[in-house]
Design a protein around this motif. Structure first.
Motif, short mmCIF file in Angstrom:
data_model
loop_
_atom_site.label_atom_id
_atom_site.label_comp_id
_atom_site.label_asym_id
_atom_site.label_seq_id
_atom_site.Cartn_x
_atom_site.Cartn_y
_atom_site.Cartn_z
N LYS A 36 0.84 -1.19 0.00
CA LYS A 36 0.00 0.00 0.00
C LYS A 36 0.88 1.25 0.00
O LYS A 36 1.80 1.37 0.79
CB LYS A 36 -0.90 -0.01 1.23
CG LYS A 36 -1.82 1.16 1.31
CD LYS A 36 -2.66 1.12 2.56
CE LYS A 36 -3.52 2.35 2.65
NZ LYS A 36 -4.21 2.44 3.92
N VAL A 37 0.56 2.17 -0.89
CA VAL A 37 1.26 3.44 -0.94
C VAL A 37 0.41 4.48 -0.22
O VAL A 37 -0.79 4.58 -0.45
CB VAL A 37 1.50 3.89 -2.41
CG1 VAL A 37 2.10 5.28 -2.46
CG2 VAL A 37 2.39 2.90 -3.12
N ILE A 38 1.04 5.25 0.65
CA ILE A 38 0.35 6.32 1.35
C ILE A 38 0.60 7.60 0.57
O ILE A 38 1.75 8.03 0.42
CB ILE A 38 0.86 6.45 2.80
CG1 ILE A 38 0.61 5.14 3.54
CG2 ILE A 38 0.20 7.63 3.49
CD1 ILE A 38 1.29 5.04 4.89
N LYS A 67 1.48 14.75 12.55
CA LYS A 67 0.30 14.00 12.13
C LYS A 67 0.58 12.72 11.33
O LYS A 67 -0.34 11.97 11.05
CB LYS A 67 -0.63 14.91 11.34
CG LYS A 67 -1.16 16.06 12.19
CD LYS A 67 -2.18 16.88 11.46
CE LYS A 67 -2.73 17.97 12.36
NZ LYS A 67 -3.77 18.75 11.69
N ILE A 68 1.83 12.47 10.96
CA ILE A 68 2.14 11.28 10.16
C ILE A 68 1.77 9.99 10.89
O ILE A 68 1.33 9.02 10.27
CB ILE A 68 3.62 11.26 9.69
CG1 ILE A 68 3.85 10.13 8.70
CG2 ILE A 68 4.56 11.16 10.87
CD1 ILE A 68 3.09 10.24 7.40
N SER A 69 1.90 9.98 12.20
CA SER A 69 1.62 8.75 12.96
C SER A 69 0.15 8.34 12.88
O SER A 69 -0.17 7.19 13.14
CB SER A 69 2.07 8.90 14.40
OG SER A 69 1.32 9.91 15.05
N ALA A 70 -0.74 9.26 12.51
CA ALA A 70 -2.14 8.90 12.33
C ALA A 70 -2.32 8.02 11.09
O ALA A 70 -3.28 7.25 11.00
CB ALA A 70 -3.00 10.16 12.20
N LEU A 71 -1.39 8.11 10.15
CA LEU A 71 -1.44 7.29 8.94
C LEU A 71 -0.56 6.07 9.03
O LEU A 71 -0.94 4.99 8.59
CB LEU A 71 -1.03 8.11 7.71
CG LEU A 71 -1.89 9.31 7.37
CD1 LEU A 71 -1.35 10.04 6.15
CD2 LEU A 71 -3.32 8.87 7.12
N GLU A 78 5.78 3.01 2.20
CA GLU A 78 5.97 3.78 0.98
C GLU A 78 5.05 5.00 1.04
O GLU A 78 3.82 4.86 1.06
CB GLU A 78 5.66 2.93 -0.25
CG GLU A 78 6.05 3.62 -1.53
CD GLU A 78 5.98 2.70 -2.74
OE1 GLU A 78 6.14 3.22 -3.85
OE2 GLU A 78 5.79 1.48 -2.57
N ILE A 79 5.66 6.17 1.08
CA ILE A 79 4.93 7.43 1.22
C ILE A 79 5.25 8.31 0.02
O ILE A 79 6.42 8.55 -0.28
CB ILE A 79 5.31 8.16 2.52
CG1 ILE A 79 5.03 7.28 3.74
CG2 ILE A 79 4.58 9.50 2.63
CD1 ILE A 79 5.56 7.81 5.05
N HIS A 80 4.19 8.78 -0.66
CA HIS A 80 4.36 9.70 -1.79
C HIS A 80 3.73 11.05 -1.40
O HIS A 80 2.61 11.09 -0.91
CB HIS A 80 3.68 9.15 -3.03
CG HIS A 80 4.34 7.95 -3.59
ND1 HIS A 80 3.92 7.34 -4.75
CD2 HIS A 80 5.40 7.21 -3.17
CE1 HIS A 80 4.68 6.30 -5.02
NE2 HIS A 80 5.59 6.20 -4.06
N LEU A 81 4.48 12.10 -1.65
CA LEU A 81 4.06 13.46 -1.29
C LEU A 81 3.89 14.31 -2.54
O LEU A 81 4.61 14.14 -3.52
CB LEU A 81 5.12 14.11 -0.40
CG LEU A 81 5.58 13.34 0.84
CD1 LEU A 81 6.84 13.97 1.39
CD2 LEU A 81 4.49 13.32 1.88
N TYR A 82 2.96 15.25 -2.48
CA TYR A 82 2.85 16.24 -3.54
C TYR A 82 2.26 17.53 -2.97
O TYR A 82 1.69 17.54 -1.89
CB TYR A 82 2.03 15.73 -4.73
CG TYR A 82 0.54 15.62 -4.48
CD1 TYR A 82 -0.32 16.67 -4.81
CD2 TYR A 82 -0.01 14.47 -3.92
CE1 TYR A 82 -1.69 16.58 -4.58
CE2 TYR A 82 -1.37 14.37 -3.70
CZ TYR A 82 -2.21 15.43 -4.03
OH TYR A 82 -3.55 15.33 -3.80
N CYS A 83 2.42 18.61 -3.71
CA CYS A 83 1.86 19.90 -3.34
C CYS A 83 1.52 20.65 -4.63
O CYS A 83 1.13 20.02 -5.62
CB CYS A 83 2.82 20.69 -2.44
SG CYS A 83 4.42 21.04 -3.19
N ARG A 84 1.68 21.96 -4.66
CA ARG A 84 1.38 22.71 -5.88
C ARG A 84 2.51 22.65 -6.88
O ARG A 84 2.30 22.45 -8.07
CB ARG A 84 1.05 24.17 -5.55
CG ARG A 84 0.55 24.97 -6.76
CD ARG A 84 0.01 26.32 -6.40
NE ARG A 84 0.89 27.11 -5.56
CZ ARG A 84 1.86 27.90 -5.99
NH1 ARG A 84 2.10 28.03 -7.27
NH2 ARG A 84 2.60 28.58 -5.14
#
Length: 120
Positions: A36-38, A67-71, A78-84
């Protein structure tokens, strides 16, 4: 009485010799076991509400450490991040890396991603 003992012994022997059947996962079950990818959108809640990628969670880049520990607490998740544009995602990536997360990616900006990933 002798016949009861013989019958009991025979039944016990039959049960003991039966092989144990261990069910194997079906192909459809193994597909759901996939990693699973977060996906985390680190933009503001207002930006997130205006549009975001499907299945994305909204945690702003300046709150990611709290707040990462809530996920997940799995440092290898595997964590994928994005913004503007990718800048805030880079800041969040640096924060998570310092916290010990080892499998974090900056996907860049939402406008570029929404053409590739399903938007919501």
């Amino acid at each position: 009485m002798k016949y009861i003992l013989i019958l009991t012994a025979a039944l016990a022997a039959c049960n003991a010799s039966e092989p144990q059947v261990v069910p194997q996962p079906q192909a459809s079950q193994t597909a759901t076991i996939a990693k699973k990818v977060i996906l985390i959108d680190v933009r503001s809640p207002e930006e997130f509400q205006a549009g975001h990628l499907a299945n994305a969670h909204n945690i702003t880049h300046d709150q990611i450490d709290k707040k990462i520990s809530a996920l997940t607490t799995d440092k290898n998740a595997e964590i994928h991040l994005y913004c503007r544009t990718g800048r805030r995602a880079g800041i969040a990536l640096e924060t998570l890396t310092k916290m010990g997360y080892t499998n974090v990616k900056n996907l860049g900006g939402y406008d570029d991603l929404k053409n590739t990933y399903p938007a919501q």
